[in-house]
Enzyme design. Structure first.
Site, PDB file in Angstrom:
ATOM      1  N   HIS A   3       0.813  -1.216   0.000  1.00 33.67           N
ATOM      2  CA  HIS A   3       0.000   0.000   0.000  1.00 33.67           C
ATOM      3  C   HIS A   3       0.843   1.260   0.000  1.00 33.67           C
ATOM      4  O   HIS A   3       0.398   2.310   0.444  1.00 33.67           O
ATOM      5  CB  HIS A   3      -0.982  -0.032   1.176  1.00 33.67           C
ATOM      6  N   CYS A  12       3.324  15.932  -5.563  1.00 32.76           N
ATOM      7  CA  CYS A  12       2.196  16.815  -5.842  1.00 32.76           C
ATOM      8  C   CYS A  12       1.073  16.051  -6.528  1.00 32.76           C
ATOM      9  O   CYS A  12       1.297  15.356  -7.512  1.00 32.76           O
ATOM     10  CB  CYS A  12       2.660  17.979  -6.718  1.00 32.76           C
TER      11      CYS A  12
HETATM   12 ZN   LIG Z   1       2.628  20.655  -8.428  1.00 29.87          ZN
END
Ligand SMILES: [Zn+2]
Length: 248
Positions: free
Chosen positions: A120, A128
């Site tokens: 996992h 990001c």
């Molecule tokens: Zn970014």
């Protein structure tokens, strides 16, 4: 005596694979949001169940809530327990080939294990959610411990840990790797795992080796296949097992 039996099986094996679930970590004091209390408290505090908070779509809309939950359940100051240590030792002895874990808390690495397959994902890496740029761990943790959401320096998007969220597939190549180790193992030890969560649990079916052991407090759907079932704390059991192994 299960510890003695287990030690004897370990002696006869040199390609052991360990498959572990939440129970391995809860003995270190890691809070389990999947427990009855965890689910209840999450619904009470956040108004939604943990599976919703830890989902891809929820993160995209509510990263603030995600990180409130993250601070509560993923940031306790915990240390490896006897189970993590025994598994690291078995790897060092050349007995154990891989630890396959459903946990994202880094405790196997902290105990010294080298070959850990994290089904996992992990909470050591951040990136990001919008432009996918990596963010250094220290920068992400700095924002999180200050009560906020880490924001991308390039696009200001919400930064996320490299964990597998609900509504997401396991990371590429990881299922094949785990199944390969299980298929080639001569001994499989399942610990602290209910084996109810697929696809991970279904990997167990690939095992065709000699010794299959389940150490779990509750029944699992694979109990009928196990040579040995132990309903005890896995840390204590593995510690005693290592002691018995030394006397063989
Ligand atoms: Zn970014």
């Amino acid at each position: 005596m299960p510890a003695k039996q287990l030690a004897q099986m370990i002696k006869e094996s040199d390609n052991i694979v360990f498959f572990g679930g939440a129970g391995v970590s809860t003995e270190s004091g890691v809070k389990d949001y999947r427990s009855k209390d965890g689910i209840y408290n999450t619904e009470k505090d956040f108004g939604v169940p943990p599976e919703r908070i830890l989902s891809r779509s929820f993160f995209a809309e509510n990263p603030e809530v995600f990180y409130d939950f993250y601070r509560k359940y993923f940031m306790s100051d915990v240390k490896p327990n006897s189970a993590h240590k025994a598994l690291a030792k078995l790897e060092e002895m050349g007995k154990l080939r891989a630890v396959i874990t459903q946990n994202v808390d880094n405790l196997h690495f902290a105990a010294g294990s080298k070959n850990v397959i994290e089904l996992h994902g992990n909470t050591r890496e951040f990136y990001c959610n919008s432009c996918k740029a990596d963010m250094p761990y220290a920068d992400a943790m700095n924002a999180i411990t200050n009560g906020g959401v880490p924001r991308c320096v390039h696009c200001a998007g919400a930064v996320r840990p490299r964990v597998v969220m609900y509504e997401e597939k396991l990371h590429e190549g990881v299922p094949e790797l785990a199944m390969g180790y299980i298929a080639n193992a001569d001994m499989l030890i399942v610990g602290g795992a209910s084996l109810l969560v697929n696809p991970a649990a279904s990997f167990i079916r690939f095992f065709g080796g000699k010794h299959f052991v389940i150490i779990n407090k509750q029944e699992t759907p694979y109990d009928y296949r196990a040579e040995l079932i132990v309903r005890e704390n896995i840390g204590e059991l593995l510690e005693r097992t290592m002691g018995e192994y030394g006397r063989l």
